[in-house]
Design an enzyme around this catalytic site. Structure first.
Site: not given
Ligand code: PBG
Length: 323
Positions: A192, A214, A245
């Site tokens: 991620k 983050r 992702k």
């Molecule tokens: C929670 C999370 C996020 C997304 C999915 N789970 C946001 C982030 O990490 O700030 C993003 C999903 C999207 O943009 O469609 N941590």
């Protein structure tokens, strides 16, 4: 001398026969947002045609999913209150826990995956427990495991940790096993990235960090070897499915993971990707249906067996129309 590749493109029948990648309705997972309150079905301003639902209104979306042929959702909760340690994330009667029970009551066959993270539930908006201004890894994974357990106890089929702490998959697996949830699976957000493509989601989930960013836990977009290490560790710790992702700009990561690992791979067609396509379509610059089909087909071609997308219901309807 040259080869006549065009022979296999002559008409639709032969093109269909030689197609290497086809989309199926079971490939898609729909992100579903639940909120506290009653009688709420409110369009999410940053995610056109996607809604916030209160638990009592979930029948509405369950019917729609069934009609479209979408078999799985990933649940996100927007709680009634936030605190330093995200208490509302692991309460027996928290928003996600109640939503899981309701979804299972409405349609026991719907496969319910839950996003396991803290950013929607903490007052500071970070994905873990703070120690000063730092997110404390080892403290956080205890909470993450507790949240996952509460989702499993409410009836979730699979939990999807998206916090990017080290060791969280192992912590979740141990906790689930010790508590008799051996059959609840883990879909790990393994690679991620720290991405600007999450913008519209953070508005939808009210989960922006109140300070900083983050970068100390999510991955640097320039790295791919590191993604392989993350994935390898998650598999070792017990992940059943791994995820890359965002999707569109990261398909090289999907592809390399497909070559290296033999577990199922998911990719998340995130909010910013969705919003860009919507905006361009609205401006009359592209054909939405064609672009969506193309983009999702390419994700699958790269190696993603399942795709989380805000377009899940649309694509499933379009597939149905064609068959
Ligand atoms: C929670 C999370 C996020 C997304 C999915 N789970 C946001 C982030 O990490 O700030 C993003 C999903 C999207 O943009 O469609 N941590």
């Amino acid at each position: 001398m040259f080869t006549r590749h065009r022979r296999l493109r002559k008409n639709q029948v032969i093109r269909d026969m030689v197609r290497e990648t086809a989309l199926n309705r079971q490939d898609f997972i729909y992100p579903l947002f639940v909120v506290e309150g009653e009688n709420i079905k409110r369009e999410i301003s940053s995610l056109e045609n996607n809604y916030h639902y209160s638990v009592d209104m979930l029948h509405d979306i369950v019917d729609e999913l069934k009609d479209a042929g979408v078999k799985s959702v990933i649940l996100f909760g927007i709680p009634g209150y936030k605190d330093e340690v995200g208490t509302s994330a692991f309460e027996e009667n928290g928003i996600v826990q109640r939503a899981i029970r309701k979804l299972k009551e409405l349609n026991p066959e719907l496969f319910v995956i839950t996003d396991v993270c803290m950013c929607e539930y903490t007052s500071h908006g970070h994905c873990g427990i703070l120690n000063g201004h730092e997110v404390d890894n080892d403290k956080t994974i205890k909470y993450i495991a507790k949240i996952a357990l509460s989702h499993a106890a409410a009836g979730a089929d699979m939990v999807a940790p998206s916090d990017m702490m080290d060791g969280r998959v192992g912590a979740i697996r141990n906790t689930l096993d010790e508590n008799g949830f051996k059959d609840v699976g883990i879909m790990a957000y393994s690679a991620k990235y720290c991405s600007a493509f999450y913008g519209p989601f953070r508005e939808a989930a009210n989960s922006s960090p109140k300070f900083g960013n983050r970068k100390s836990y999510q991955m640097d977009p320039g790295n791919i070897r590191e993604a392989m290490l993350e994935i390898e560790d998650d598999i070792k710790e017990g992940a059943d499915i791994i995820m890359v992702k965002p999707a569109m700009a990261y398909l090289d990561v999907v592809k390399l993971a497909r070559e290296r690992f033999d577990v199922p791979i998911a990719t998340y067609n995130v909010s910013g990707e969705f919003a860009m396509v919507k905006a361009a379509a609205k401006a009359g610059l592209i054909n939405e249906k064609s672009i969506v089909k193309e983009m999702l087909t390419c994700m699958k071609r790269a190696g993603a067996g399942m795709i989380i997308t805000y377009y899940a219901m649309d694509i499933c309807r379009w597939i149905k129309e064609e068959n």
